[in-house]
Design an enzyme around this catalytic site. Structure first.
Site, PDB file in Angstrom:
ATOM      1  N   CYS A 367     -51.792 -20.413  43.996  1.00 42.70           N
ATOM      2  CA  CYS A 367     -50.839 -19.285  43.930  1.00 42.70           C
ATOM      3  C   CYS A 367     -51.140 -17.885  43.606  1.00 42.70           C
ATOM      4  CB  CYS A 367     -49.831 -20.184  43.224  1.00 42.70           C
ATOM      5  SG  CYS A 367     -50.139 -21.362  42.179  1.00 42.70           S
ATOM      6  N   ARG A 396     -60.568 -29.154  40.584  1.00 37.38           N
ATOM      7  CA  ARG A 396     -59.852 -29.556  39.455  1.00 37.38           C
ATOM      8  C   ARG A 396     -60.740 -30.581  38.620  1.00 37.38           C
ATOM      9  NH1 ARG A 396     -53.776 -30.473  41.787  1.00 37.38           N
ATOM     10  NH2 ARG A 396     -53.743 -28.283  42.702  1.00 37.38           N
ATOM     11  N   GLN A 414     -55.968 -27.934  49.958  1.00 37.25           N
ATOM     12  CA  GLN A 414     -54.518 -27.884  49.875  1.00 37.25           C
ATOM     13  C   GLN A 414     -54.084 -27.053  51.256  1.00 37.25           C
ATOM     14  OE1 GLN A 414     -53.597 -26.261  46.134  1.00 37.25           O
ATOM     15  NE2 GLN A 414     -52.251 -28.367  45.918  1.00 37.25           N
ATOM     16  N   ASP A 416     -51.801 -25.350  51.472  1.00 37.37           N
ATOM     17  CA  ASP A 416     -50.876 -24.707  50.591  1.00 37.37           C
ATOM     18  C   ASP A 416     -50.014 -23.499  50.948  1.00 37.37           C
ATOM     19  OD1 ASP A 416     -49.730 -24.401  48.050  1.00 37.37           O
ATOM     20  OD2 ASP A 416     -51.596 -24.047  46.967  1.00 37.37           O
ATOM     21  N   HIS A 418     -46.839 -20.310  49.990  1.00 38.97           N
ATOM     22  CA  HIS A 418     -46.131 -19.723  48.975  1.00 38.97           C
ATOM     23  C   HIS A 418     -45.109 -18.981  49.453  1.00 38.97           C
ATOM     24  CE1 HIS A 418     -49.705 -20.859  46.649  1.00 38.97           C
ATOM     25  NE2 HIS A 418     -48.686 -21.466  45.777  1.00 38.97           N
ATOM     26  N   LYS A 502     -39.777 -30.056  41.096  1.00 36.92           N
ATOM     27  CA  LYS A 502     -40.435 -30.059  42.549  1.00 36.92           C
ATOM     28  C   LYS A 502     -39.738 -31.185  43.220  1.00 36.92           C
ATOM     29  CE  LYS A 502     -44.197 -32.715  40.677  1.00 36.92           C
ATOM     30  NZ  LYS A 502     -45.782 -33.002  40.891  1.00 36.92           N
ATOM     31  N   HIS A 548     -43.510 -22.866  46.182  1.00 40.76           N
ATOM     32  CA  HIS A 548     -44.889 -23.534  46.616  1.00 40.76           C
ATOM     33  C   HIS A 548     -44.601 -24.834  47.177  1.00 40.76           C
ATOM     34  CE1 HIS A 548     -46.652 -21.914  42.572  1.00 40.76           C
ATOM     35  NE2 HIS A 548     -45.630 -21.584  42.436  1.00 40.76           N
TER      36      HIS A 548
END
Length: 676
Positions: A367, A396, A414, A416, A418, A502, A548
């Site tokens: 993000c 992570r 990911q 991912d 946004h 979420k 997200h």
RNA sequence: GCUGAUGUAGCUCAGUGGUAGAGCACUCCCUUGGUAAGGGAGAGGUCAUGGGUUCAAGCCCCAUCAUCAGCUCCA
């Protein structure tokens, strides 16, 4: 006791019997044969007031013990005296609830065996689980595998003795004193927690073994016919890692040997689908000890599947109005301080590394990177929504015991994105994300999923950023979107991300297992922390909000689930080797080469097995590699420009003109068909 | 991170203190075959890593790493 009560039976008949009559009495009065096969009874009070719900905020521990009593409908022992008008259902062994009761009783049988063999142990609790039961035991010395088989053997004695499970009641203080005297600290805790002073506590006794327990139980230990002590594992007392660790002895039980065998066969099947096993067999990926745990090496066969998944995802994003971006893997520490990751997520981040005079940290999320791109140029309301998508590699820190194949790793990708938008646009954007998530799941062969709405826990506010008003707004936004799509969901407090609530989409795989993958999250915090802006119609600066979303979630995890879902037998468009060619003898290899060229010309991945082997061996090897189509060719095929088709899961389909097969394969490829 | 188990050839696994084994895979030779394993020969291992005990360690002890089953925590 002369009062009469009415018992309503499932066939609609009503029996009037004296109060105190037991389900067993009724079963016997219907037929002695029935009485012999019946295990427990399900009753429902007909006139009683709704059961007093003590409190709404039950912990899971409470729920575990309160489940039976809280329900209007409850399962009771066959010896349970009936004292009011009820509807009564006599449950035989085939009832799923009866199986749970059996397993709970099996836990008592095991505890009986354990206390006989090891009198020094202290007992925790021993509930039934989805697949069996366990009992938590405190003992200085760990149990060995030999102990486990000794326990299992002793259980046979307990079963042989056919001791009835008898319920009795005792004053609470008396029970507490007894347990205290024997140092049974866990039993004391449970009594204190689940009973009130002055109450009588419920005990179950079989032979010399007595346990604080709400029941119900099967009539006697002899009913526990097929069981196995399976494994042992550590478990923290009350689930808190600060507490002493107990030994959790696992077992499973069934009413007959056939079901027990079937259970273990099912476990074998699950193992055969294990993505770690298949990953090796099909040479898809590996984890290298030298490189470190939780880090995935994608081998050619896995990488080509990944490429196919990623290509599809990128194209789909572009089609749906996303822009593709790419951001760095390490970024300066200040960035993570501003975003709040260091404070709220620091435990899960790799330690900072020093370069020149600055400190850098590996990214755990994408993000902030996307935010920097947003901030790089002024935005107008006309630009919104801005949708940035990236297949971003994140790292992570996971504790060492938590890694699990592709499903729990330290480095992953990911898919991912946004979405920066105005508050008015949130709802549409969230709906579009959920629709996109559905499309992803369907494309990859998953037809069932469950939706959870994870909200924050206001009592635990220090783990979240932002003030309660915003959280409420955000949660309502997500709810409205779900309601608009008419999607049923379960709300789970305390499961939100630190920056916002979420929506999690959990898919159900072919074995009915749930997997957490897609997630759509709402965020008003990061825009504030980074002072994001856009110019509104009014010429004033406004703050956008963010959504997200990750749909595969993690490409690694999604792939792992995909492997298990398909048991390694991927549909044609994903299969690493799509077509295997088997020339019957060496003299047919030249023809096979021409076939290979034609198949490759329409974009198929083809392997030609030209080894000096018999065709049966080649067929076998390609079959074990789960190749969708094996084409066999000899004199007949070479002459007729044909191929003999062998389809995965179906077998020999006979000769067909090559042109026909090409058309068939082309169609499967282009439609990305979810099966074969 | 915690508890327990495991770590031997590319893979699956035998090997209870005395010269490292099997099957499959691999290489070579023979065999040229109609829908799931043709035959023979060969090559391949610092027994996870580092210490210790012993005349002698794959085997016993300690530590570390990794994997597995759970607990705890999460995409």
């Amino acid at each position: 006791m002369s009062e009469q009560i009415k018992i309503h039976l499932p066939d609609g008949s009503i029996r009037e019997v004296p109060s105190g009559t037991t389900p067993l009495d009724i079963a016997t009065s219907i037929s002695p044969r029935l009485a012999a096969v019946v295990v427990v009874a399900r009753i429902k009070a007909l006139h009683a007031a709704a059961p007093a719900s003590t409190t709404d905020e039950t912990t899971s521990e409470d729920a575990m013990y309160a489940a039976h009593d809280a329900a209007a409908e409850k399962i009771v022992d066959l010896r349970h005296p009936l004292t009011e008008d009820v509807s009564l259902e006599l449950l035989k062994e085939t009832d799923p609830d009866a199986l749970k009761v059996l397993r709970h009783s099996a836990a008592h049988v095991m505890a009986t065996a354990i206390t006989e063999l090891y009198p020094e142990v202290k007992l925790g609790h021993g509930p039934a689980t989805d697949s069996g039961f366990f009992y938590d035991i405190y003992r200085e010395k760990p149990f060995t595998p030999d102990d486990l088989s000794a326990i299992e053997q002793r259980m046979a004695d307990v079963v042989q003795r056919d001791e009835p499970f008898l319920r009795s009641y005792e004053p609470r203080e008396q029970a507490l004193a007894d347990y205290a005297e024997h140092g049974e600290f866990m039993k004391q805790h449970f009594i204190e927690k689940f009973t009130q002073p002055g109450e009588e506590v419920s005990l179950y006794k079989n032979g010399a073994f007595t346990d604080f327990c709400r029941g119900p139980h099967v009539p006697s230990t002899g009913r526990v016919k097929a069981y196995k002590v399976t494994t042992i594992a550590g478990a923290y007392w009350l689930g808190d890692e600060k507490n002493p660790q107990l030994q959790r002895v696992y077992g499973t039980a069934f009413y007959n040997q056939k079901d027990l065998d079937a259970h273990f066969k099912h476990l074998e099947e699950i193992k055969a689908r294990d993505h770690r096993v298949l990953g090796k067999q099909l040479d898809l990926f590996s984890i290298q000890e030298l490189a470190g745990s939780g880090l995935i090496f994608w081998h050619p066969n896995g990488a080509i599947i990944r490429k196919t998944m990623e290509d599809w995802m990128r194209d789909e994003c572009l089609r749906r109005g996303y822009d593709l971006v790419v951001t760095p893997h390490v970024m300066r520490r200040e960035l993570w301080q501003i975003s709040g990751h260091e404070g709220f997520y620091g435990q899960n981040m790799y330690a900072p590394m020093e370069l020149d005079d600055a400190e850098y940290r590996l990214k755990p999320m994408n993000c902030p990177g996307h935010i920097l791109i947003y901030k790089n140029s002024p935005k107008s309301y006309r630009d919104l929504p801005v949708r940035y998508a990236e297949l971003g590699n994140v790292y992570r820190y996971e504790r060492s015991g938590t890694m699990h194949g592709l499903l729990r790793v330290r480095g992953f990708t990911q898919d991912d994105a946004h979405i920066f938008c105005t508050p008015a646009q949130i709802e549409d954007e969230v709906v579009a994300c959920v629709e996109f998530a559905e499309e992803v799941l369907h494309k990859f062969g998953f037809n069932e999923f469950k939706v959870e709405l994870s909200t924050w826990d206001p009592n635990d506010a220090k783990h979240y950023v932002g003030d309660p008003k915003d959280w409420e707004l955000a949660v309502n936004g997500l709810k409205t979107a779900l309601n608009r799509k008419n999607i049923p969901y379960k709300e789970i407090p305390g499961e939100a991300a630190f920056y916002g609530p979420k929506i999690d989409v959990k898919l159900v795989d072919v074995l009915g297992r749930l997997w957490q993958l897609s997630t759509v999250q709402f965020d008003f915090n990061l825009p504030r922390r980074f002072e994001l802006e856009y110019t509104g119609e009014d010429g004033e600066k406004h703050q956008p909000v963010m959504v997200h979303r990750a749909l595969f979630g993690s490409v690694e995890r999604f792939f792992g689930v995909l492997i298990e879902h398909y048991a390694g037998a991927f549909p044609l468009w994903l299969a690493p080797i799509q077509i295997g060619l088997v020339p019957i003898s060496e003299k047919h290899t030249a023809y096979a080469e021409t076939v290979k060229k034609e198949l490759e010309a329409i974009g198929l991945r083809v392997t030609l097995d030209a080894r000096n082997e018999k065709m049966n061996a080649k067929i076998r090897d390609l079959t074990l590699q789960k190749v969708p189509f094996v084409l066999i060719m000899g004199d007949k095929e070479a002459e007729a420009k044909a191929v003999s088709v062998r389809t995965r899961g179906k077998g020999d389909e006979g000769s067909t003109p090559l042109a026909d097969f090409l058309a068939r394969a082309k169609n499967l490829l282009e439609t990305k068909a979810a099966t074969l």
